[in-house]
Design a protein around this motif. Structure first.
Motif, PDB file in Angstrom:
ATOM      1  N   ARG A   1       0.829  -1.254  -0.113  1.00  0.00           N
ATOM      2  CA  ARG A   1      -0.226   0.009   0.105  1.00  0.00           C
ATOM      3  C   ARG A   1       0.830   1.215   0.008  1.00  0.00           C
ATOM      4  O   ARG A   1       0.640   2.370  -0.744  1.00  0.00           O
ATOM      5  CB  ARG A   1      -0.966   0.102   1.211  1.00  0.00           C
ATOM      6  CG  ARG A   1      -1.553   1.457   1.435  1.00  0.00           C
ATOM      7  CD  ARG A   1      -2.598   1.446   2.851  1.00  0.00           C
ATOM      8  NE  ARG A   1      -3.419   2.495   2.975  1.00  0.00           N
ATOM      9  CZ  ARG A   1      -2.893   3.501   3.438  1.00  0.00           C
ATOM     10  NH1 ARG A   1      -1.651   3.621   3.934  1.00  0.00           N
ATOM     11  NH2 ARG A   1      -3.657   4.586   3.636  1.00  0.00           N
ATOM     12  N   GLY A   2       1.855   1.222   0.924  1.00  0.00           N
ATOM     13  CA  GLY A   2       2.801   2.586   1.059  1.00  0.00           C
ATOM     14  C   GLY A   2       3.398   2.829  -0.417  1.00  0.00           C
ATOM     15  O   GLY A   2       3.714   3.861  -0.839  1.00  0.00           O
ATOM     16  N   SER A   3       4.021   1.542  -0.966  1.00  0.00           N
ATOM     17  CA  SER A   3       4.855   1.686  -2.329  1.00  0.00           C
ATOM     18  C   SER A   3       3.794   2.319  -3.285  1.00  0.00           C
ATOM     19  O   SER A   3       4.205   3.096  -4.143  1.00  0.00           O
ATOM     20  CB  SER A   3       5.365   0.450  -2.713  1.00  0.00           C
ATOM     21  OG  SER A   3       6.314  -0.098  -1.552  1.00  0.00           O
ATOM     22  N   ILE A   4       2.541   2.027  -3.317  1.00  0.00           N
ATOM     23  CA  ILE A   4       1.603   2.048  -4.550  1.00  0.00           C
ATOM     24  C   ILE A   4       1.212   3.661  -4.188  1.00  0.00           C
ATOM     25  O   ILE A   4       1.018   4.438  -5.350  1.00  0.00           O
ATOM     26  CB  ILE A   4       0.394   1.331  -4.514  1.00  0.00           C
ATOM     27  CG1 ILE A   4       0.730  -0.176  -4.942  1.00  0.00           C
ATOM     28  CG2 ILE A   4      -0.651   1.995  -5.315  1.00  0.00           C
ATOM     29  CD1 ILE A   4      -0.347  -1.113  -5.501  1.00  0.00           C
ATOM     30  N   LEU A   5       1.024   4.016  -3.040  1.00  0.00           N
ATOM     31  CA  LEU A   5       0.607   5.249  -2.736  1.00  0.00           C
ATOM     32  C   LEU A   5       2.018   6.448  -3.430  1.00  0.00           C
ATOM     33  O   LEU A   5       1.435   7.451  -3.472  1.00  0.00           O
ATOM     34  CB  LEU A   5       0.527   5.508  -1.232  1.00  0.00           C
ATOM     35  CG  LEU A   5      -0.912   5.261  -0.782  1.00  0.00           C
ATOM     36  CD1 LEU A   5      -0.902   5.287   0.850  1.00  0.00           C
ATOM     37  CD2 LEU A   5      -2.001   5.858  -1.339  1.00  0.00           C
ATOM     38  N   SER A   6       2.944   5.809  -3.168  1.00  0.00           N
ATOM     39  CA  SER A   6       4.177   6.854  -3.296  1.00  0.00           C
ATOM     40  C   SER A   6       4.295   6.883  -4.933  1.00  0.00           C
ATOM     41  O   SER A   6       5.047   7.926  -5.537  1.00  0.00           O
ATOM     42  CB  SER A   6       5.547   6.273  -2.899  1.00  0.00           C
ATOM     43  OG  SER A   6       5.776   4.825  -3.597  1.00  0.00           O
ATOM     44  N   VAL A   7       3.677   6.284  -5.789  1.00  0.00           N
ATOM     45  CA  VAL A   7       3.978   6.488  -7.206  1.00  0.00           C
ATOM     46  C   VAL A   7       2.758   6.288  -8.170  1.00  0.00           C
ATOM     47  O   VAL A   7       2.819   6.404  -9.174  1.00  0.00           O
ATOM     48  CB  VAL A   7       4.609   4.839  -7.787  1.00  0.00           C
ATOM     49  CG1 VAL A   7       6.084   4.639  -6.738  1.00  0.00           C
ATOM     50  CG2 VAL A   7       3.998   3.665  -7.670  1.00  0.00           C
ATOM     51  N   LYS A   8       1.788   6.201  -7.469  1.00  0.00           N
ATOM     52  CA  LYS A   8       0.549   5.984  -8.223  1.00  0.00           C
ATOM     53  C   LYS A   8       0.117   7.303  -8.985  1.00  0.00           C
ATOM     54  O   LYS A   8      -0.645   7.435 -10.025  1.00  0.00           O
ATOM     55  CB  LYS A   8      -0.826   5.601  -7.453  1.00  0.00           C
ATOM     56  CG  LYS A   8      -1.381   6.648  -6.466  1.00  0.00           C
ATOM     57  CD  LYS A   8      -2.829   6.140  -5.841  1.00  0.00           C
ATOM     58  CE  LYS A   8      -3.346   7.192  -5.074  1.00  0.00           C
ATOM     59  NZ  LYS A   8      -4.469   6.486  -4.471  1.00  0.00           N
TER      60      LYS A   8
ATOM     61  N   VAL B   1       7.686  -1.356  -7.954  1.00  0.00           N
ATOM     62  CA  VAL B   1       7.871  -1.236  -6.467  1.00  0.00           C
ATOM     63  C   VAL B   1       8.023  -2.405  -5.747  1.00  0.00           C
ATOM     64  O   VAL B   1       7.753  -2.644  -4.656  1.00  0.00           O
ATOM     65  CB  VAL B   1       6.440  -0.494  -5.909  1.00  0.00           C
ATOM     66  CG1 VAL B   1       6.121   0.800  -6.511  1.00  0.00           C
ATOM     67  CG2 VAL B   1       5.441  -1.351  -6.011  1.00  0.00           C
ATOM     68  N   MET B   2       8.588  -3.295  -6.448  1.00  0.00           N
ATOM     69  CA  MET B   2       8.996  -4.646  -5.916  1.00  0.00           C
ATOM     70  C   MET B   2      10.132  -4.811  -4.989  1.00  0.00           C
ATOM     71  O   MET B   2      10.114  -5.836  -4.350  1.00  0.00           O
ATOM     72  CB  MET B   2       8.937  -5.865  -6.946  1.00  0.00           C
ATOM     73  CG  MET B   2       7.704  -6.314  -8.027  1.00  0.00           C
ATOM     74  SD  MET B   2       6.398  -6.912  -6.835  1.00  0.00           S
ATOM     75  CE  MET B   2       7.276  -8.364  -6.448  1.00  0.00           C
ATOM     76  N   SER B   3      10.867  -3.841  -5.050  1.00  0.00           N
ATOM     77  CA  SER B   3      12.290  -3.994  -4.253  1.00  0.00           C
ATOM     78  C   SER B   3      12.035  -4.131  -2.754  1.00  0.00           C
ATOM     79  O   SER B   3      12.444  -5.097  -2.408  1.00  0.00           O
ATOM     80  CB  SER B   3      13.048  -2.778  -4.662  1.00  0.00           C
ATOM     81  OG  SER B   3      13.453  -2.771  -5.848  1.00  0.00           O
ATOM     82  N   PRO B   4      11.266  -3.074  -2.136  1.00  0.00           N
ATOM     83  CA  PRO B   4      10.876  -3.517  -0.864  1.00  0.00           C
ATOM     84  C   PRO B   4      10.100  -4.584  -0.612  1.00  0.00           C
ATOM     85  O   PRO B   4      10.326  -5.320   0.574  1.00  0.00           O
ATOM     86  CB  PRO B   4      10.359  -2.021  -0.445  1.00  0.00           C
ATOM     87  CG  PRO B   4       9.686  -1.597  -1.353  1.00  0.00           C
ATOM     88  CD  PRO B   4      10.487  -1.983  -2.578  1.00  0.00           C
ATOM     89  N   ILE B   5       9.378  -5.240  -1.437  1.00  0.00           N
ATOM     90  CA  ILE B   5       8.564  -6.313  -1.099  1.00  0.00           C
ATOM     91  C   ILE B   5       9.581  -7.525  -1.280  1.00  0.00           C
ATOM     92  O   ILE B   5       9.144  -8.396  -0.453  1.00  0.00           O
ATOM     93  CB  ILE B   5       7.452  -6.367  -2.472  1.00  0.00           C
ATOM     94  CG1 ILE B   5       6.590  -5.090  -2.259  1.00  0.00           C
ATOM     95  CG2 ILE B   5       6.580  -7.515  -2.240  1.00  0.00           C
ATOM     96  CD1 ILE B   5       5.591  -4.922  -3.243  1.00  0.00           C
ATOM     97  N   ILE B   6      10.334  -7.582  -2.311  1.00  0.00           N
ATOM     98  CA  ILE B   6      11.309  -8.718  -2.259  1.00  0.00           C
ATOM     99  C   ILE B   6      12.022  -8.859  -1.055  1.00  0.00           C
ATOM    100  O   ILE B   6      12.425 -10.200  -0.376  1.00  0.00           O
ATOM    101  CB  ILE B   6      12.058  -8.557  -3.496  1.00  0.00           C
ATOM    102  CG1 ILE B   6      11.183  -8.761  -4.919  1.00  0.00           C
ATOM    103  CG2 ILE B   6      13.289  -9.889  -3.513  1.00  0.00           C
ATOM    104  CD1 ILE B   6      12.059  -8.418  -6.143  1.00  0.00           C
TER     105      ILE B   6
END
Length: 297
Positions: A178-185, A212-217
């Motif tokens: 959620r946080g990653s998507i909010l930062s790039v959407k 935004v996969m880096s922090p998720i991985i």
């Protein structure tokens, strides 16, 4: 950073060379000695899990009571437990269970977390509120206590342990996504994808998530070590994988009563848990440094 599309072009001596982002990440990762040690241990553990049956000198679930509590020797290099079973064989056999639970639980939690986090971050509003309040409720309880509660309701066994551990870790991944998507959407490439008529699912899963996969991985890698620890804790409490299956936590739980007479019973399973968790943590930290340009030296 667009890991799936972007390519870097470099000129060396007038010769054009193409370097993909994944190759750059790997080159950064190789420079991190601790991360490579962790990766090497992980590879060894995976090989043990796959081919361990060829390495076990004895049946891990069958023992001879007359040979119980033997100290490490040439016949039993890690000694025997209270039922005369070879500890070395049981640790090897337990490797596949720990890795199976850890990797499967993280895969399930990651998938659910990506779905919930994507919808919450992209749509916002009431959808975001309902999803994230549910995640907050789960996070309000210590993960191990919640896993114990789920195990009490679901019953004992490896499949139940996977379900319990995956449920309690979903909020971590949902919040990160959620946080990653909010930062790039609101970025230009997302607006361009909307302008040319891409639907919401296509924008989320084809344009936003790959970037935004880096922090998720990184979190998923570190999450495997947490899942293995929780599996061991459930086994120690007698709620996880049940005898006669070999599992490191249950081996610790069964051997704690013999700690003073035969400390090797708890020593070697404890070392196995420590090494495995340390390996994933070292690799996860190195992966974080390699994926985040701000952390590269």
């Amino acid at each position: 950073m667009e890991l799936n599309r972007e390519e870097n072009v470099m000129l060396e001596g007038g010769v054009e060379k193409t370097s993909s982002p994944w190759r750059n990440i790997w080159s950064e990762l190789v420079k991190n000695k601790a991360a490579m040690v962790g990766l090497s241990i992980i590879v060894i553990l995976i090989l043990i899990a796959l081919f361990g049956k060829y390495l076990m000198p004895y049946d891990p679930n069958t023992g001879v009571l007359a040979e119980s509590l033997q100290k490490p020797s040439s016949a039993h290099i890690f000694g025997t437990d209270e039922q005369g079973r070879d500890i070395f064989s049981r640790i090897i056999d337990g490797t596949k269970i720990s890795l199976r639970v850890g990797i499967t639980a993280v895969a399930i939690a990651l998938t659910a977390g990506i779905i919930f986090g994507s919808f919450a971050g992209y749509y916002g509003g009431k959808i975001d509120m309902y999803i994230m309040r549910l995640m907050d409720i789960i996070l309000a309880f210590p993960s191990l206590l919640l896993a114990i509660a789920f195990m009490s309701a679901l019953g004992k066994g490896i499949d139940k342990a996977i379900i319990a551990i995956s449920i309690v870790t979903i909020p971590e991944y949902a919040r990160i996504v959620r946080g990653s998507i909010l930062s790039v959407k609101e970025n230009e490439y997302v607006q361009a994808a909307k302008a040319i008529g891409n639907n919401d699912m296509g924008i989320i899963f084809k344009h936003i998530l790959p970037n935004v996969m880096s922090p998720i991985i990184v979190r998923a890698t570190l999450g495997i070590s947490t899942a293995i620890l929780e599996t061991s804790a459930l086994g120690f409490l007698g709620l996880g994988i049940q005898p006669p299956q070999a599992e490191w936590g249950s081996m610790l739980g069964a051997g704690r009563g013999y700690f003073y007479n035969a400390p090797h019973i708890v020593l070697f399973p404890g070392i196995a848990i420590t090494i495995t968790v340390l390996a994933f943590n070292l690799f996860g930290d190195g992966l974080r440094d390699a994926l985040d340009p701000k952390l590269r030296k």
